[in-house]
Design an enzyme around this catalytic site. Structure first.
Site, PDB file in Angstrom:
ATOM      1  N   GLY A 131      -2.846   0.336  -8.764  1.00 56.04           N
ATOM      2  CA  GLY A 131      -3.371  -0.886  -8.272  1.00 56.04           C
ATOM      3  C   GLY A 131      -4.474  -1.472  -8.728  1.00 56.04           C
ATOM      4  N   HIS A 177      -4.547   9.429 -13.276  1.00 56.26           N
ATOM      5  CA  HIS A 177      -4.601   9.829 -12.043  1.00 56.26           C
ATOM      6  C   HIS A 177      -4.118  11.066 -11.805  1.00 56.26           C
ATOM      7  CE1 HIS A 177      -5.946   5.483 -11.199  1.00 56.26           C
ATOM      8  NE2 HIS A 177      -6.097   5.839 -10.393  1.00 56.26           N
ATOM      9  N   HIS A 178      -4.400  11.915 -10.867  1.00 57.44           N
ATOM     10  CA  HIS A 178      -3.770  13.077 -10.356  1.00 57.44           C
ATOM     11  C   HIS A 178      -2.310  12.817 -10.087  1.00 57.44           C
ATOM     12  CE1 HIS A 178      -3.204  11.377  -6.222  1.00 57.44           C
ATOM     13  NE2 HIS A 178      -4.418  10.879  -6.498  1.00 57.44           N
ATOM     14  N   LYS A 232      -0.130  11.001  -7.266  1.00 53.90           N
ATOM     15  CA  LYS A 232      -0.328   9.415  -7.141  1.00 53.90           C
ATOM     16  C   LYS A 232       1.105   8.983  -7.292  1.00 53.90           C
ATOM     17  CE  LYS A 232      -2.559   5.233  -8.410  1.00 53.90           C
ATOM     18  NZ  LYS A 232      -2.996   5.133  -6.876  1.00 53.90           N
ATOM     19  N   ALA A 250      -4.489  10.399   8.090  1.00 54.34           N
ATOM     20  CA  ALA A 250      -5.235  11.442   8.386  1.00 54.34           C
ATOM     21  C   ALA A 250      -5.080  12.749   7.614  1.00 54.34           C
ATOM     22  CB  ALA A 250      -5.708  11.593   9.719  1.00 54.34           C
TER      23      ALA A 250
END
Length: 261
Positions: free
Chosen positions: A160, A150-151, A154, A10
């Site tokens: 994936g 990607h950033h 990651k 979260a």
């Protein structure tokens, strides 16, 4: 009837986006969150008050969700899945880097405990379409490479999505992809998955991007998708929550299965 949803991971960037999306969905109730870094109290997420804990079992017992959405770490997924399964809670998993052994165990859990599990390498609807278009093109073009960007935070590489794309592309063919006839190894050539070289880029300023490039005599074909913000994944996440809430006993890998591809 409202679908009760808890969020694992979260406090992460994706987890926070899921919290906002679920809280705004008229057919869902956000019940709670869990995160290894969480304090034992109620936290405010963009005006949404949410019970949060580091203990997955405590979260499930206190908040009683129908579905847990997991965007945490690959190392945390097995324990979360085992705990949720024993509580009869279905799962939507966006965490990448899961091994074949973990995926096999997740599939077994669906049957043992009659829960539903969706695992998707990518929840952006455009990315799913990109993968399907690449699968179609792979039938006709013999050379292919993938560049995924990607950033910098990651954890896994290649992504994936890239691995799943390569797998779908090879499965659509009757013969392996062609590759340069070079007996020497060049590290800059990328790592091959299912016969397709994948090149991974990690930089600040990126979110999630992938380009599949096909080549043949006298021409190339590029299929590219760009997620420029994380809210691009939320329609797919909500779709997966709605579907898996009514598909007990099913293990589904890939959002394409829910879109009818």
């Amino acid at each position: 009837m409202s679908i009760r949803v808890a969020v694992q991971g979260a406090l992460g960037q994706m987890g926070r986006e899921v919290i906002k999306a679920v809280a705004a969905a008229p057919d869902m109730t956000l019940t709670g969150g869990c995160d290894a870094r969480a304090p034992e109290n109620t936290m405010s997420f963009d005006g949404v008050e949410l019970f949060i804990t580091a203990d997955v079992n405590k979260c499930l017992v206190k908040t009683k969700p129908d579905v847990v959405v997991d965007f945490s770490l690959a190392s945390a997924v097995p324990q979360t899945a085992e705990t949720a399964a024993r509580a009869g809670v279905s799962l939507v998993i966006g965490t990448t880097g899961l091994t074949p052994q973990v995926l096999a165990r997740l599939e077994t859990l669906t049957r043992e405990f009659n829960i539903g599990i969706v695992v998707a390498p990518n929840f952006a609807l455009g990315a799913v379409l990109m993968m399907e278009l690449a699968r179609t093109a792979a039938k006709y073009l013999d050379w292919a490479e993938i560049i995924e960007l990607h950033h910098e935070k990651k954890a896994d590489a290649p992504s994936g999505t890239a691995i799943a794309t390569a797998r779908m592309m090879q499965a659509a063919r009757e013969t392996p992809f062609e590759s340069p006839k070079d007996e020497t190894e060049h590290k800059s050539r990328g790592e091959e998955f299912y016969g397709v070289p994948i090149h991974s880029v990690r930089l600040p300023g990126l979110v999630a991007h992938q380009e599949v490039i096909f080549g043949t005599v006298g021409q190339t074909l590029s299929i590219r998708h760009d997620s420029i913000s994380r809210d691009s994944f939320m329609p797919g996440v909500l779709l997966a929550v709605r579907e898996i809430a009514k598909r007990r006993g099913q293990f589904i890998f890939g959002l394409n299965k829910l879109l009818g591809f």
